[in-house]
Scaffold this motif. Sequence first.
Motif, PDB file in Angstrom:
ATOM      1  N   LYS A   1     -53.586  49.609 -50.213  1.00 30.99           N
ATOM      2  CA  LYS A   1     -53.371  49.702 -48.770  1.00 30.99           C
ATOM      3  C   LYS A   1     -52.388  48.631 -48.296  1.00 30.99           C
ATOM      4  CE  LYS A   1     -56.142  48.948 -44.644  1.00 30.99           C
ATOM      5  NZ  LYS A   1     -57.482  48.834 -44.114  1.00 30.99           N
TER       6      LYS A   1
ATOM      7  N   ALA B   1     -53.214  46.641 -35.741  1.00 32.71           N
ATOM      8  CA  ALA B   1     -53.662  48.004 -35.998  1.00 32.71           C
ATOM      9  C   ALA B   1     -53.385  48.405 -37.442  1.00 32.71           C
ATOM     10  CB  ALA B   1     -52.985  48.972 -35.039  1.00 32.71           C
TER      11      ALA B   1
ATOM     12  N   LYS C   1     -55.833  46.486 -39.724  1.00 32.37           N
ATOM     13  CA  LYS C   1     -57.235  46.887 -39.580  1.00 32.37           C
ATOM     14  C   LYS C   1     -57.490  48.325 -40.014  1.00 32.37           C
ATOM     15  CE  LYS C   1     -60.973  46.798 -36.213  1.00 32.37           C
ATOM     16  NZ  LYS C   1     -61.345  46.432 -34.839  1.00 32.37           N
ATOM     17  N   HIS C   2     -56.566  49.247 -39.666  1.00 35.74           N
ATOM     18  CA  HIS C   2     -56.826  50.671 -39.869  1.00 35.74           C
ATOM     19  C   HIS C   2     -55.959  51.337 -40.937  1.00 35.74           C
ATOM     20  CE1 HIS C   2     -59.590  50.902 -36.519  1.00 35.74           C
ATOM     21  NE2 HIS C   2     -58.716  50.271 -35.764  1.00 35.74           N
ATOM     22  N   GLY C   3     -54.967  50.635 -41.458  1.00 35.94           N
ATOM     23  CA  GLY C   3     -54.119  51.233 -42.473  1.00 35.94           C
ATOM     24  C   GLY C   3     -52.907  51.938 -41.877  1.00 35.94           C
TER      25      GLY C   3
ATOM     26  N   LYS D   1     -53.795  55.796 -39.467  1.00 39.20           N
ATOM     27  CA  LYS D   1     -54.448  55.583 -38.176  1.00 39.20           C
ATOM     28  C   LYS D   1     -53.824  54.405 -37.428  1.00 39.20           C
ATOM     29  CE  LYS D   1     -58.794  55.090 -35.781  1.00 39.20           C
ATOM     30  NZ  LYS D   1     -60.225  54.895 -35.866  1.00 39.20           N
ATOM     31  N   GLY D   2     -53.539  53.311 -38.127  1.00 41.59           N
ATOM     32  CA  GLY D   2     -52.918  52.153 -37.495  1.00 41.59           C
ATOM     33  C   GLY D   2     -51.524  52.467 -36.976  1.00 41.59           C
TER      34      GLY D   2
ATOM     35  N   LEU E   1     -51.982  54.539 -33.782  1.00 40.68           N
ATOM     36  CA  LEU E   1     -52.357  53.677 -32.661  1.00 40.68           C
ATOM     37  C   LEU E   1     -51.152  52.880 -32.157  1.00 40.68           C
ATOM     38  CD1 LEU E   1     -55.794  52.326 -33.954  1.00 40.68           C
ATOM     39  CD2 LEU E   1     -55.425  53.851 -32.006  1.00 40.68           C
TER      40      LEU E   1
ATOM     41  N   VAL F   1     -57.067  46.175 -30.136  1.00 42.30           N
ATOM     42  CA  VAL F   1     -57.118  47.225 -31.152  1.00 42.30           C
ATOM     43  C   VAL F   1     -58.564  47.681 -31.286  1.00 42.30           C
ATOM     44  CG1 VAL F   1     -56.764  47.740 -33.594  1.00 42.30           C
ATOM     45  CG2 VAL F   1     -55.159  46.254 -32.406  1.00 42.30           C
TER      46      VAL F   1
END
Length: 73
Positions: free
Chosen positions: A2, A41, A44-46, A49-50, A53, A72
């Motif tokens: 990731k 973002a 935190k979310h990859g 999704k990040g 966002l 976020v």
Amino acid sequence: MKKLLIAPFLILIKVYQTLISPLTPATCRYHPTCSQYSKEALQKHGLIKGGWLALKRIFSCHPWGGSGYDPVP
């Protein structure tokens, strides 16, 4: 894995924050700024999704968009 996928995007954000952002006036409508929000973002979310966002936040940054504190999720 990731971290390997998002590393180039984080580098681009850091380049923007250190080289471009200081040359422009501070007019951000949100806190944290859009670049900091994007960085958080992605971390935190990859990437998927990040990234989504971050794009939503950047596209809402206009005179008729929102403003204020927007962390976020």
